[in-house]
Scaffold this motif. Structure first.
Motif, PDB file in Angstrom:
ATOM      1  N   GLU A 205       0.838  -1.013  -0.147  1.00  0.00           N
ATOM      2  CA  GLU A 205       0.014   0.064  -0.121  1.00  0.00           C
ATOM      3  C   GLU A 205       0.956   1.265  -0.056  1.00  0.00           C
ATOM      4  OE1 GLU A 205      -4.048   1.639   2.154  1.00  0.00           O
ATOM      5  OE2 GLU A 205      -2.793   0.083   3.211  1.00  0.00           O
ATOM      6  N   VAL A 208       2.538   1.557  -3.488  1.00  0.00           N
ATOM      7  CA  VAL A 208       1.543   2.156  -4.491  1.00  0.00           C
ATOM      8  C   VAL A 208       1.274   3.539  -4.415  1.00  0.00           C
ATOM      9  CG1 VAL A 208      -0.979   1.738  -5.083  1.00  0.00           C
ATOM     10  CG2 VAL A 208       0.173  -0.083  -4.819  1.00  0.00           C
ATOM     11  N   HIS A 212       2.366   6.285  -7.611  1.00  0.00           N
ATOM     12  CA  HIS A 212       1.194   7.111  -8.172  1.00  0.00           C
ATOM     13  C   HIS A 212       1.818   8.595  -7.803  1.00  0.00           C
ATOM     14  CE1 HIS A 212      -1.809   3.890  -7.910  1.00  0.00           C
ATOM     15  NE2 HIS A 212      -1.193   3.684  -8.987  1.00  0.00           N
ATOM     16  N   ILE A 218       1.797   1.252 -11.515  1.00  0.00           N
ATOM     17  CA  ILE A 218       2.618   0.064 -10.758  1.00  0.00           C
ATOM     18  C   ILE A 218       1.871  -1.258 -10.723  1.00  0.00           C
ATOM     19  CG2 ILE A 218       1.583   0.904  -8.480  1.00  0.00           C
ATOM     20  CD1 ILE A 218       4.201  -0.355  -7.149  1.00  0.00           C
ATOM     21  N   GLN A 220       1.390  -5.552 -10.105  1.00  0.00           N
ATOM     22  CA  GLN A 220       1.548  -6.526  -8.911  1.00  0.00           C
ATOM     23  C   GLN A 220       2.562  -7.492  -9.834  1.00  0.00           C
ATOM     24  OE1 GLN A 220      -1.930  -8.312  -7.293  1.00  0.00           O
ATOM     25  NE2 GLN A 220      -0.656 -10.336  -7.089  1.00  0.00           N
ATOM     26  N   PHE A 235      -2.992  -1.487  -7.073  1.00  0.00           N
ATOM     27  CA  PHE A 235      -1.945  -1.788  -8.360  1.00  0.00           C
ATOM     28  C   PHE A 235      -2.706  -1.504  -9.684  1.00  0.00           C
ATOM     29  CE2 PHE A 235       0.472  -4.272  -5.154  1.00  0.00           C
ATOM     30  CZ  PHE A 235       1.599  -3.957  -5.248  1.00  0.00           C
ATOM     31  N   ASP A 236      -2.010  -1.152 -10.533  1.00  0.00           N
ATOM     32  CA  ASP A 236      -2.876  -0.750 -11.833  1.00  0.00           C
ATOM     33  C   ASP A 236      -2.896  -1.899 -12.763  1.00  0.00           C
ATOM     34  OD1 ASP A 236      -2.979   2.223 -11.395  1.00  0.00           O
ATOM     35  OD2 ASP A 236      -0.956   2.223 -10.895  1.00  0.00           O
TER      36      ASP A 236
END
Length: 303
Positions: A205, A208, A212, A218, A220, A235-236
């Motif tokens: 967390e 991330v 950003h 980012i 995973q 995560f994107d």
């Protein structure tokens, strides 16, 4: 998997003394303010982390870069060394020591939860308490890659490590990368029970948020069972090694709405991946050593 290099650190910006235009500042308070600024700057340097001789990077307090989301296009996985991408490939994953590919969507590899075997001495010297140790005081090591684990067991450790890793993220952004491959989210499984999934999620967390903040998407990396959690953490996208081999591609695809990059290392697994997922996910077959193009052993195929 680990790379062979390590990114530069976060350097905290030092405090500054505000300028007062209407009054003359007495000498004693001014000296006190300067001393406080110096102390804050030095405390920030104490938390920075870079191997000796590595260039330091300035860490922006905030980034005005817009996060570019992962495009739906073929990709290449170039951690073993950069080379011109194959025809039609416009997304590239490279180690953060490499230059981004001009005109491509570039993803920067960072070993976020473990350190490199040839840099243990640096960690012992600068941050010995941030290396995970067992009851006998020995380092806990990922035996497959000979990478010591970082100690994310406490909130204080996670905050300090996030400042160090965050500096690596800033370096990726400064070079022009668009996203991050943050490796070893599942390192707690190799910690001999000293770390757990909750701690890994708490550290994720922080990472991330820092990614950003730097204007980077980012991903995973692996840990299929954590895909739903990872997506909720922010995560994107996901990067999955051998998900066809271990029948895990669905977990990533469902959690990330098909924003998944798949790497397989065996021809039979590429065939299986293409048959089941080729119309939905970008997939590449690479050799395990990730040898650059033009060298013996290089393998690079797609559906």
């Amino acid at each position: 998997m680990g790379n062979l290099t390590r990114p530069p650190p976060l350097r905290r910006q030092g405090a500054t003394v505000p300028f007062r235009s209407a009054t003359r500042t007495p000498v004693a308070p001014l000296l006190l303010a300067l001393a406080l600024a110096l102390a804050l700057a030095l405390s920030g340097c104490a938390e920075s982390g870079a191997p000796e001789g590595a260039p330091a990077t300035k860490s922006p307090a905030d980034s005005d870069r817009q996060v570019r989301q992962l495009p739906d296009q073929p990709f290449d996985y170039q951690l073993g060394g950069a080379y011109p991408p194959p025809e039609g490939v416009r997304t590239v994953v490279r180690d953060r020591t490499a230059a981004p590919e001009p005109g491509a969507y570039n993803i920067c590899y960072v070993n976020a939860y473990q350190t490199q075997p040839d840099e243990v001495g640096w960690w012992r010297k600068n941050h010995p308490d941030l290396l995970l140790r067992d009851a006998d005081g020995d380092l806990v090591v990922d035996e497959d890659w000979q990478e010591p684990l970082l100690d994310i067991s406490t909130a204080g450790h996670r905050e300090r490590l996030a400042r160090i890793v965050g500096g690596w993220f800033d370096g990726c952004a400064k070079k022009g990368f668009d996203g991050l491959d943050s490796d070893n989210l599942d390192s707690y499984l190799r910690s001999d029970g000293l770390l757990d999934r909750k701690q890994a999620s708490a550290f994720a967390e922080l990472l991330v948020a820092r990614a950003h903040r730097a204007g980077l998407a980012i991903g995973q990396k692996n840990a299929a069972d954590m895909a739903p959690v990872g997506h909720r953490l922010g995560f994107d996208f996901a990067i999955a090694e051998e998900c066809a081999r271990y029948e895990e591609c669905a977990a990533y695809a469902d959690a990330y709405d098909d924003k998944v990059l798949v790497i397989e290392y065996r021809g039979a697994d590429l065939t299986a991946a293409c048959r089941e997922w080729g119309e939905r996910l970008p997939i590449v077959l690479r050799d395990r050593d990730l040898v650059p193009a033009g060298r013996s052993g290089h393998v690079n195929e797609r559906c």
